[in-house]
Write a protein that holds these residues in place. Structure first.
Motif, PDB file in Angstrom:
ATOM      1  N   THR A 132       9.298  -8.351   6.997  1.00 30.65           N
ATOM      2  CA  THR A 132      10.167  -8.609   5.862  1.00 30.65           C
ATOM      3  C   THR A 132       9.304  -8.789   4.616  1.00 30.65           C
ATOM      4  O   THR A 132       8.089  -9.026   4.703  1.00 30.65           O
ATOM      5  CB  THR A 132      10.999  -9.875   6.074  1.00 30.65           C
ATOM      6  OG1 THR A 132      10.105 -11.005   6.111  1.00 30.65           O
ATOM      7  CG2 THR A 132      11.800  -9.812   7.374  1.00 30.65           C
ATOM      8  N   GLU A 168       9.330 -11.291   2.696  1.00 33.55           N
ATOM      9  CA  GLU A 168       8.845 -12.677   2.710  1.00 33.55           C
ATOM     10  C   GLU A 168       7.605 -12.821   3.597  1.00 33.55           C
ATOM     11  O   GLU A 168       6.639 -13.514   3.227  1.00 33.55           O
ATOM     12  CB  GLU A 168       9.945 -13.615   3.192  1.00 33.55           C
ATOM     13  CG  GLU A 168      11.131 -13.754   2.234  1.00 33.55           C
ATOM     14  CD  GLU A 168      12.060 -12.546   2.250  1.00 33.55           C
ATOM     15  OE1 GLU A 168      11.972 -11.730   3.207  1.00 33.55           O
ATOM     16  OE2 GLU A 168      12.858 -12.414   1.309  1.00 33.55           O
ATOM     17  N   GLU A 169       7.607 -12.173   4.744  1.00 39.65           N
ATOM     18  CA  GLU A 169       6.436 -12.240   5.631  1.00 39.65           C
ATOM     19  C   GLU A 169       5.234 -11.564   4.991  1.00 39.65           C
ATOM     20  O   GLU A 169       4.093 -12.058   5.104  1.00 39.65           O
ATOM     21  CB  GLU A 169       6.767 -11.572   6.965  1.00 39.65           C
ATOM     22  CG  GLU A 169       7.741 -12.350   7.828  1.00 39.65           C
ATOM     23  CD  GLU A 169       8.196 -11.565   9.040  1.00 39.65           C
ATOM     24  OE1 GLU A 169       8.355 -12.195  10.104  1.00 39.65           O
ATOM     25  OE2 GLU A 169       8.384 -10.338   8.930  1.00 39.65           O
ATOM     26  N   ALA A 213       3.793 -13.828   2.401  1.00 42.95           N
ATOM     27  CA  ALA A 213       3.068 -14.939   3.026  1.00 42.95           C
ATOM     28  C   ALA A 213       1.654 -14.503   3.396  1.00 42.95           C
ATOM     29  O   ALA A 213       0.691 -15.259   3.217  1.00 42.95           O
ATOM     30  CB  ALA A 213       3.828 -15.436   4.257  1.00 42.95           C
ATOM     31  N   GLU A 236       5.666  -9.176  -7.317  1.00 43.91           N
ATOM     32  CA  GLU A 236       5.166 -10.445  -6.785  1.00 43.91           C
ATOM     33  C   GLU A 236       3.663 -10.374  -6.497  1.00 43.91           C
ATOM     34  O   GLU A 236       2.933 -11.349  -6.703  1.00 43.91           O
ATOM     35  CB  GLU A 236       5.931 -10.808  -5.513  1.00 43.91           C
ATOM     36  CG  GLU A 236       7.370 -11.225  -5.754  1.00 43.91           C
ATOM     37  CD  GLU A 236       8.338 -10.048  -5.791  1.00 43.91           C
ATOM     38  OE1 GLU A 236       9.550 -10.280  -5.629  1.00 43.91           O
ATOM     39  OE2 GLU A 236       7.887  -8.892  -5.978  1.00 43.91           O
TER      40      GLU A 236
END
Length: 280
Positions: A209, A211-212, A215, A242
């Motif tokens: 994802t 988000e992963e 991270a 990002e």
């Protein structure tokens, strides 16, 4: 348009920058694609000075590199494979729009690279993008005989020359990070003495994802890190803004591997491309 302006605004803060052993299993399954004809060889592009504190261009070493040298804020983004035409295109547009510097390690069997050659060639010629050899079809070369290893490397080396004009890249990245003294020697004999490993990863050798993936970036976007990513899965194409924010927040400066390790000929050609001379 708002997204493009955002990328360009962040890129302005990065202007003039450019920006092991890998963990087990950081490789991808491969999907065969058909061979296609390639255009005539063009002159190879190269880099000029990095402008990054703590990074002084050096001759490419013979042997393994696992991290960037020096003490400065350099970050090397390196992108492998290329199973997806759309993801390769998105990386090329990202580099074009943002000014981020990166190193690609294509597998020539994927049509994505030829499909996007027109986007990538100007970036390569200017030195913003560098290229290295990742074999033609992404096998574990430690399981192959000498002739098979040589053919995988030679075929991809010739692909880089005919498709992008890259004649003298010293960099070889073994698929899955699997190599030994025998394969290193064969790579060196074929013009790739520097085994380019990594000490950070986007962890996108598998489907993630957004988000992963971010991270992983927050963990590994640190000074003097060579980060490996892949041009295979689309999640990375949704987080370019990002990633730029993270680079800017941490004061990092992107570099290609050829910014750090380059032959004199590469430096001269790169200096010509940007109108300045770089000497070690």
């Amino acid at each position: 348009m708002e997204r493009r302006r955002f990328l360009l605004a962040l890129a302005a803060g990065l202007a003039g920058t450019a920006v092991v052993r890998g963990a087990d299993g950081l490789g991808d399954a491969v999907t065969p694609v058909a061979d296609t004809a390639t255009p005539p060889v063009r002159p190879a592009g190269a880099t000029a000075a990095t402008g990054v504190p703590g990074i002084e261009p050096q001759l490419p070493p013979t042997g393994v590199v696992e991290a960037l040298p020096g003490e400065g804020p350099a970050l090397a983004l390196s992108i492998d494979d290329g199973t997806s035409t759309e993801v390769v295109a998105a990386f090329a547009r990202f580099a074009h729009d943002s000014g981020v510097r990166m190193t690609f390690f294509p597998n020539g069997r994927y049509r994505s690279w030829e499909d996007n050659a027109a986007l990538l060639r100007p970036l390569i010629d200017s030195g913003q993008v560098a290229m290295g050899n990742h074999t033609w079809s992404h096998p574990d070369i430690t399981t192959l005989g000498d002739q098979e290893v040589a053919e995988e490397i030679r075929r991809n080396r010739d692909f880089l020359r005919t498709t992008f004009g890259v004649r003298d890249s010293p960099f070889f990245r073994p698929p899955f990070g699997a190599h030994d003294e025998r394969t290193d020697r064969i790579a060196a004999d074929l013009g790739h003495p520097t085994i380019a490993m990594w000490n950070g990863t986007l962890e996108d050798f598998r489907v993630l994802t957004a988000e992963e993936l971010m991270a992983a970036a927050r963990r590994w976007f640190t000074p003097r890190t060579i980060v490996v990513g892949h041009a295979n899965h689309p999640a990375v194409t949704t987080v370019y803004g990002e990633l730029l924010e993270l680079i800017a927040e941490r004061g990092l400066r992107t570099v290609t591997l050829a910014d750090v390790w380059a032959t004199p000929g590469q430096r001269l050609r790169g200096a010509t491309a940007v109108g300045r001379l770089t000497v070690p």
